[in-house]
Design an enzyme around this catalytic site. Structure first.
Site, mmCIF file in Angstrom:
data_model
loop_
_atom_site.group_PDB
_atom_site.id
_atom_site.type_symbol
_atom_site.label_atom_id
_atom_site.label_comp_id
_atom_site.label_asym_id
_atom_site.label_seq_id
_atom_site.Cartn_x
_atom_site.Cartn_y
_atom_site.Cartn_z
ATOM 1 N N GLU A 218 -1.777 -33.816 2.590
ATOM 2 C CA GLU A 218 -1.180 -33.403 3.860
ATOM 3 C C GLU A 218 0.258 -32.989 3.555
ATOM 4 O O GLU A 218 1.138 -33.835 3.425
ATOM 5 C CB GLU A 218 -1.223 -34.560 4.868
ATOM 6 C CG GLU A 218 -2.630 -34.979 5.277
ATOM 7 C CD GLU A 218 -3.355 -33.924 6.086
ATOM 8 O OE1 GLU A 218 -2.688 -33.015 6.622
ATOM 9 O OE2 GLU A 218 -4.591 -33.991 6.192
ATOM 10 N N CYS A 253 6.384 -32.493 9.690
ATOM 11 C CA CYS A 253 5.653 -31.475 8.931
ATOM 12 C C CYS A 253 5.166 -30.330 9.805
ATOM 13 O O CYS A 253 4.942 -29.223 9.306
ATOM 14 C CB CYS A 253 4.476 -32.111 8.197
ATOM 15 S SG CYS A 253 3.326 -32.999 9.268
#
Length: 484
Positions: A218, A253
């Site tokens: 991720e 993110c």
């Protein structure tokens, strides 16, 4: 002061061996064990939320609302969903059979992988640590969590709470920095789940390759926001601000990394952003209690370098104030920085937002496609055809139209990257699947054995087997009737 436990190569090896014994003994496989661990996580959230909020304040200066809602509440929802759906997730899925295997039955069994490693990030140190662990436990694995050393208060609390509430024979936390992480990566795991930068993601993948260990990465990237003039500007701006500065001050993110809009619309967009930012954070945002601070001096210096680059520093149209001692940078907007500048080449991960202007929105699609695939891409518009084109032609981990980052909260959608923004996905059942092997199981009967599959071969057997493999009933009858 407590003496720090030694964690060397021997300890790392022994840890994995201990957890593998527990897994091989079947400790983690049963429904009851999984449910018990998940319920204990609920107790952690219910009994220790003030401590979690305090740790996040110590590490990041994170406001209570962000800590309670975006970390604890989301985790609570993840656990409740897993508890509600676990029996269904664990149940084998029936699979269709063909004439080739008749009589038979088939199913797909979700099998735990074994002993897995979760390496989490500092920006959402509880959410990004515990959410993958929920998936690992739900799927019946033994798991080691390595929290980020850059959020020490959160790391220490995670270690304390896991030791206090969860089964130590199958769920453990290892604290430390690069040394401990490297020692863990030297071990053989059945899966590694990493959240963080693409730079470290490459290190994780290289280490995993030595053991042919599968990974979920991720990562991140430069998530663009395309703003059409055919939109509700006030709502658009408020949602961009909430998704940028209202989510850990841009240290997320899926945070908007840059905006693309037309040259004609940019001035109106900037004026509205200035107005709404002042409403949200006051005339002196450096004093606002509703924004997180920069995680540490290294990241502060990295962000400062982005702003101080030649041909960038004079593009600031709002903000730009910095206080290294307090690790604060005010919300900063830039207009038309060079596309080859550092700020447009690496993920910003902070309170800085460039706006890039184009002649028309078609050009914005070209800008996005010319760069590595981002973790998320956003579009604000009322235009139905533009929405459809954006969703179909822009490649990103996830697409959100008319909002920012809210897809994270929808457990029916997979969350993950593509290309350089990552591989694999999780959330909801996707978390369960990420830590499961989908095992194919076929049950055949010993009755009705057909000699057609055995030597000696003949032209008739060939024709019949071809018809069976093709599942062509008409051809099968033709062969059996001697018509083929």
């Amino acid at each position: 002061m407590a003496t720090k436990k030694v964690f060397g190569a021997v300890e790392a090896s022994d840890l994995v061996k201990e957890l593998r014994r527990s897994f091989d003994d079947g400790v983690t496989r049963g429904y009851e064990w999984r449910v018990t661990q998940l319920k204990k996580l609920l107790v952690v959230f219910d009994n220790h939320e003030p401590e979690i909020v305090a740790a996040l304040r110590d590490d990041l200066g994170k406001p209570e609302l962000e800590s309670s809602v975006y970390e604890v509440s989301l985790l609570r929802n993840s656990v409740k969903l897993a508890l509600k759906q676990l029996k269904n997730w664990m149940a084998p899925d029936k699979a269709k059979i063909s004439l080739t295997t008749f009589p038979a039955s088939a199913e797909i069994v979700s099998e735990p992988l074994g002993v897995v490693l979760v390496i989490s990030a500092w920006n959402y140190p509880f959410l990004l640590s515990i959410d993958p662990v929920i998936g690992a436990i739900s799927a019946g694995n033994a798991v080691v969590l390595k929290p980020s050393e850059l959020a020490p208060a959160s790391s220490a609390l995670l270690a304390k709470l896991f030791e206090q509430y969860l089964d130590p024979s199958a769920v453990r936390v290892v604290e430390g920095d690069v040394t401990e992480t490297t020692l863990l990566l030297d071990q053989k795991w059945d899966k590694i789940f990493y959240t963080g930068s693409s730079k470290i993601g490459r290190v994780i993948m290289a280490a995993a390759a030595k053991h042919l260990t599968p990974v979920v990465l991720e990562l991140g990237g430069k998530s663009p926001v395309v703003v059409d003039s055919n939109t509700d500007l006030k709502v658009t701006v408020r949602r961009i601000i909430a998704g940028k500065w209202g989510c850990n001050n841009g240290q997320a993110c899926v945070s908007p990394d840059y905006i693309l809009t037309t040259k004609e619309y940019a001035p109106k967009l900037i004026d509205t952003m200035k107005h709404e930012l002042e409403k949200f954070y006051g005339k002196n945002p450096m004093e606002s209690k509703d924004m997180s601070r920069i995680i540490n001096s290294n990241h502060f210096d990295r962000l400062s370098k982005l702003l101080e680059e030649k041909d960038v520093s004079d593009k600031i149209v709002y903000g730009g104030e910095k206080d290294r001692e307090k690790l604060k940078i005010s919300p900063t907007i830039l207009l038309d920085v060079p596309l080859d500048s550092l700020i447009m080449s690496e993920e910003i991960f902070g309170p800085i937002l460039p706006i890039i202007t184009v002649n028309n929105l078609e050009e914005s699609f070209d800008v996005i496609r010319s760069r590595p695939k981002p973790l998320a891409a956003y579009l604000f518009t009322h235009n139905k055809k533009l929405k459809e084109k954006f969703a179909m032609t822009v490649s990103a981990g996830g697409i959100v139209v008319n909002d920012i980052a809210v897809h994270l909260a929808l457990h029916t959608l997979p969350f993950g990257g593509v290309g350089e923004s990552g591989m694999g996905s999780y959330h909801g059942k996707f978390s369960f699947d990420a830590f499961s092997h989908k095992k194919a199981v076929l049950y055949r009967s010993l009755f009705g054995d057909a000699p057609v599959r055995y030597p000696p071969y003949s032209r008739g057997k060939l024709r019949l087997l071809k018809a069976l493999v093709d599942s062509n009933i008409f051809d099968i009858f033709k062969v059996l009737l001697g018509l083929s």
